[in-house]
Design a protein around this motif. Sequence first.
Motif, PDB file in Angstrom:
ATOM      1  N   LEU A 176      20.982  -0.536  -9.878  1.00  0.00           N
ATOM      2  CA  LEU A 176      20.063  -0.563  -8.737  1.00  0.00           C
ATOM      3  C   LEU A 176      20.422   0.508  -7.724  1.00  0.00           C
ATOM      4  N   ALA A 177      21.727   0.665  -7.502  1.00  0.00           N
ATOM      5  CA  ALA A 177      22.181   1.614  -6.495  1.00  0.00           C
ATOM      6  C   ALA A 177      21.863   3.044  -6.914  1.00  0.00           C
ATOM      7  N   ALA A 178      21.636   3.263  -8.209  1.00  0.00           N
ATOM      8  CA  ALA A 178      21.371   4.616  -8.693  1.00  0.00           C
ATOM      9  C   ALA A 178      19.941   5.070  -8.401  1.00  0.00           C
ATOM     10  N   VAL A 179      19.092   4.153  -8.005  1.00  0.00           N
ATOM     11  CA  VAL A 179      17.704   4.533  -7.700  1.00  0.00           C
ATOM     12  C   VAL A 179      17.664   5.133  -6.296  1.00  0.00           C
ATOM     13  N   PRO A 180      17.107   6.336  -6.170  1.00  0.00           N
ATOM     14  CA  PRO A 180      17.033   6.915  -4.812  1.00  0.00           C
ATOM     15  C   PRO A 180      16.149   6.033  -3.928  1.00  0.00           C
ATOM     16  N   PRO A 181      16.563   5.836  -2.660  1.00  0.00           N
ATOM     17  CA  PRO A 181      15.853   4.896  -1.803  1.00  0.00           C
ATOM     18  C   PRO A 181      14.386   5.268  -1.566  1.00  0.00           C
ATOM     19  N   ASP A 182      14.084   6.572  -1.666  1.00  0.00           N
ATOM     20  CA  ASP A 182      12.694   6.955  -1.376  1.00  0.00           C
ATOM     21  C   ASP A 182      11.894   7.172  -2.654  1.00  0.00           C
ATOM     22  N   TYR A 183      12.321   6.518  -3.739  1.00  0.00           N
ATOM     23  CA  TYR A 183      11.624   6.677  -5.016  1.00  0.00           C
ATOM     24  C   TYR A 183      10.169   6.233  -4.890  1.00  0.00           C
ATOM     25  N   LEU A 184       9.945   5.095  -4.307  1.00  0.00           N
ATOM     26  CA  LEU A 184       8.575   4.633  -4.096  1.00  0.00           C
ATOM     27  C   LEU A 184       8.394   4.352  -2.606  1.00  0.00           C
ATOM     28  N   VAL A 185       7.431   5.016  -2.003  1.00  0.00           N
ATOM     29  CA  VAL A 185       7.159   4.783  -0.592  1.00  0.00           C
ATOM     30  C   VAL A 185       5.828   4.038  -0.498  1.00  0.00           C
ATOM     31  N   TYR A 186       5.829   3.048   0.343  1.00  0.00           N
ATOM     32  CA  TYR A 186       4.694   2.132   0.387  1.00  0.00           C
ATOM     33  C   TYR A 186       3.379   2.834   0.677  1.00  0.00           C
ATOM     34  N   ASN A 187       3.422   3.770   1.609  1.00  0.00           N
ATOM     35  CA  ASN A 187       2.166   4.412   1.999  1.00  0.00           C
ATOM     36  C   ASN A 187       1.559   5.265   0.897  1.00  0.00           C
ATOM     37  N   ASP A 188       2.397   5.677  -0.064  1.00  0.00           N
ATOM     38  CA  ASP A 188       1.854   6.486  -1.164  1.00  0.00           C
ATOM     39  C   ASP A 188       1.457   5.628  -2.353  1.00  0.00           C
ATOM     40  N   SER A 189       2.235   4.584  -2.596  1.00  0.00           N
ATOM     41  CA  SER A 189       2.055   3.891  -3.873  1.00  0.00           C
ATOM     42  C   SER A 189       1.749   2.404  -3.731  1.00  0.00           C
ATOM     43  N   GLY A 190       1.826   1.905  -2.528  1.00  0.00           N
ATOM     44  CA  GLY A 190       1.610   0.471  -2.377  1.00  0.00           C
ATOM     45  C   GLY A 190       2.832  -0.334  -2.778  1.00  0.00           C
ATOM     46  N   GLU A 191       3.915   0.351  -3.065  1.00  0.00           N
ATOM     47  CA  GLU A 191       5.148  -0.344  -3.417  1.00  0.00           C
ATOM     48  C   GLU A 191       6.298   0.323  -2.683  1.00  0.00           C
ATOM     49  N   SER A 192       7.336  -0.448  -2.403  1.00  0.00           N
ATOM     50  CA  SER A 192       8.478   0.130  -1.711  1.00  0.00           C
ATOM     51  C   SER A 192       9.738  -0.149  -2.503  1.00  0.00           C
TER      52      SER A 192
END
Lengths: 457, 678
Positions: free
Chosen positions: B256-272
């Motif tokens: 989990l820690a290996a995923v960059p924190p800004d991989y999914l941003v809510y305003n772009d993808s609807g997921e955070s």
Amino acid sequence: MALTVEQCDILLDILGETKVRTHTLESLSNELHKKFDSCDYFKVGTCLVMMLQQDLLKEPEQKLVAITLLYELYRGEALANTPFANVFNHLLHPPEHQSSVGSPKQEYPGQLPKLTPPEKQFLTQLLSDVPKDAILKKTATQIINSDVGNTQTNFDFSVVQLLLAEKQSELPHTCKTGIPVVLSLPEKTNNYTTERNDYAALVKTIATGDNAPINKVYKPEFVTLAPPLLNTDDEMVWLNPTNIKEHTVAYDVTMCVPDTAGQEARQLMNKAYKSALSLQQQQQLLGELENDSKLVYHIGLTPSKLPELVENNPLIAIEVLLKLMQSKQITEYFSVLVNMEMSLHSMEVVNRLTTTVDLPTEFVHLYISNCISTCETIKDRYMQNRLVRLVCVFLQSLIRNKIINVQELFIEVQAFCIEFSRIREAAALFRLLKQLESGEQIGLVSSPTIMKAKLEG
Amino acid sequence: MAEKEEFERAVDVVTEQEQEYAQKALNEFKKNNYAGALQFINKLDNRTNDFKVAHNKALVEYCKSDFRKNETFQKNLTSICNQFKIRLDKLDDVDQCIVHYNQAILLYHQQQYTNAIYIMDRVYKFIEPMDDALAKQVSLFAIELQLCVRQSDKALSLINYLENQLINGTPNIKLLDKTVKEKDKKAPQPLDPAMEEFKKKLIKYKIRCYLMNHNLEIANKEISNLLKDKQNFQALFLAANLEYLKGNLIESQKLLAAVPPDYLVYNDSGESSTLMFYNNMGVIHHAMGKPNLACHYFQLALKEDIALTNNAKKDKGMDDKPLYALGGSKYHELMYNLGVSLLHAKRPVQAFDCLIIAVRRYHRNARLWMRLAECCIMATKESNEVDFDIQKRQKEIIVNVIGSQDKQKVILTTNVSKDKKYSTESQSYAVPVPSLEFASLCLRNASTLLPSDTVSSPIPLFLIPGGIPPVPSCSPSPAPSSPLSPESVMSLRNSILAASAYVALCLGDYILALEHAENLLQQPRLSGAHKLLGHLYCAEALVLLDKISEALEHLNPENVKHINLELPKGDENEEKRIKTSPPLKWFPHNLPTAIATMQYNFAVAKTIRGQLEDAIGLLKQIWQMSSKCKVPGHIIMLLLYIELKLGRPEPARKLVKQYLFQNRRKHVEIHHSLLRCS
């Protein structure tokens, strides 16, 4: 469920030390009836009993008055039905006397004071059927000091005792286990200046208020363990990316794109709903359907149009249905087929389908049931004969080809054969059933074409 | 009929000019130039009878609004349906699929999954005649919907069909006639990049299914394939999920820690991805048995969720949220997680508040109702340990001392434990507060929603005239959690029965209590703890029903051999694959304490039957056990009671004085009095 402080004051006043000496029992009883409503009698009674139990009545006159009042509360009613009948029982027959064990002095929870012989005699008189005016006209002091001697009233208490015991035995054990929560715990002290005031205060603490100890009991308690928390796996919600943006609205790309592909097939189909196509037309349509496996979805066939197609062009219907077998809509087509009016053509279609693909058994069974009931209900005798012959040949074909397991429909089919035993085909079917039952080998497989020839010939 | 055909023919006639406009509109649409597309569509305005034009116009206008004017689009779709007599509950033309599909998409983004599934079930029937691109979109959507309602089996069958149908091209219908089969078989098509992409998506869905139904081996294989691409962060999430399910919690945390924190941003993808990270860390810590830390993470995730959903609203000063952000909130799921963690952290009242929010959305979840009942139970009795705290219990024996000198009276307690509440209040049980009354309602819901033993029968064919199957009621499911294994259902059923019996006893409904307790004892697989409870509850209810002899049989110490909390192993000696349940503790910790409890209740039953000397003998035995294990604190009060009943007030007074005035030498004294009594 307890007396108010004011009510308690009134009761204590009636039981006042000087008052009980000077007033007759009758006047005290009348005062009690005047000052309390009948709905409070039980509360008054419990309070009187508590004072007797807890030894909170200093003078013997007070005790006697309390006992009298307890009786007078429910005067006129059958003794065994009054709530405090058991108290009188205990007063006359204290438990120690019953268990004549010579062990050290025993004291039971809620024990009542011991009565002197004059008191006992008075109580017996009170409970017995004799007129009580005379004794109630006396004061408590007079009674206590009276002579026992000659006037022995022998009141038979055993009837009441029996009734009480009966009532008790009806109660479950748990209802009979309660003991009062008030326990006396005398302090050993040399100071004997106990004041009367103390008594009143004590009575009020015990017998009044919402949470009065007088109404409470202790019963043996179970330990009830609460269950452990549910132990379960994979309960917490783990979140994974789901790409929700991928699921978005769609544009209709077929807008203004003329549907040329199946144009001719479509027109042929439109004709096929209304009348039989010529052999050439049939071949053309089937050929086009063969060339494009998706065309079948674009020729405008819907489940509701299927019956017309079956009636006019059973061969086309069979081919189309075979092409639709893998479609998600096939059950809807089946549903229409099974419920449409029974005819040679519909039967031919079903028969062909049963020999070509695996049909759901539920469907085949339902179709057979429908056929049988159609035969039974039809009015026209000629048509009926014709239909019965059809159904019989159809069933024989199904049985011989092992499409259906006859055991599952045995009763229904057998009844059908017996009902129409006048018809030759039905008798033949019946014989076949009997053969199957006795486990004989079945003869040759009859092909659908033979069946048709048989019927039309 | 004839009229309709006339009408269809009129629509079928398309001029070349119109075809050209339509083609240009499509091209512009594909380039995401919605304004341009709209211009061309507007030129088709004279085709008033063509619903496809009306539909596409509404759609492109919606796209132009940046997918924000949801309501307008919804209204337009409805009015198109009205105008062209398209009924949403009926679908018999492939051309109408797209309208239905778009309606379902709108419902999906509003988290109305059941309604969306209802529409899509009908659309999906036309999957064969649909054009390829739409068919793929529709199938993926149908799979996603099934995953949303945690129906991994249905999702898998959809995937299977897709693989057979769209990729391999073989029909999966069994044909008796061999020749037909061979004719239909096509040569395998060479894969184009679009197909490759589609297959990748399918694999991700497959993995989610396998993780959901705990088919870890296959999931493992597929995930390791995906992980070859180092930038595939979605695969990292899935891999972390896998490790979590296997019980490799540290490994899961690392992934989990290996995923960059800004991989999914809510305003772009609807997921955070931040929100997911916090939530999943909470899940891991919960499994580690650190509920307080888990709560902390869930609270972080909740904060994130609230901030995101509020932001999306304010974004660009517009009122409407974009489509993909409509239902992105994980509020109810997070509340569920937080609630369960709080319950394990022994904060039942806060847990109740969280779960009562979650249950508004997931009201078909039996386990969630069970958790709510547990909150109620824990809120009224934090732990059984209180019943075994002799020091504390003996202080509660005397409520009050009144009077003085020879008229001194003590008021004894009416009940040592506070479990029982025979309510006479007229207040409704249905008030959602953590009370035992509400617990009884929760438990009733839970047992109603519990899946039955028998595997659900196959859905019957609809061969009834009239054709349209009724609206499916949303089936009970453990959503938002993964589907329950048969074993989980079993242990859930046992727990519901135990809790129901307990609550019924506490509320004084001992007939019901007996029914539940007997039912519990009849279950095929029972943990030691539940067996103990079943016997204890049965006995108590039977005594209250005045069947003391039967009760005594239940209290035989031979009935209980251990008090394990796990279900005994089933017939198949299969290794437990999923290891995510947090370590659990329950009081009594050990068998002797459990036996002491049984013995004590045995003594109570004897006392009630009037066998007082026997009861004292038992109490003595229990007291001798107290050097080895904990014994119920009620023992002193029972002794006091028996002494009084035996007409021996002096020993009773002595006991009272001891506890009232001198607490120090208690053990010795009780010991003496017990020895003397016997």
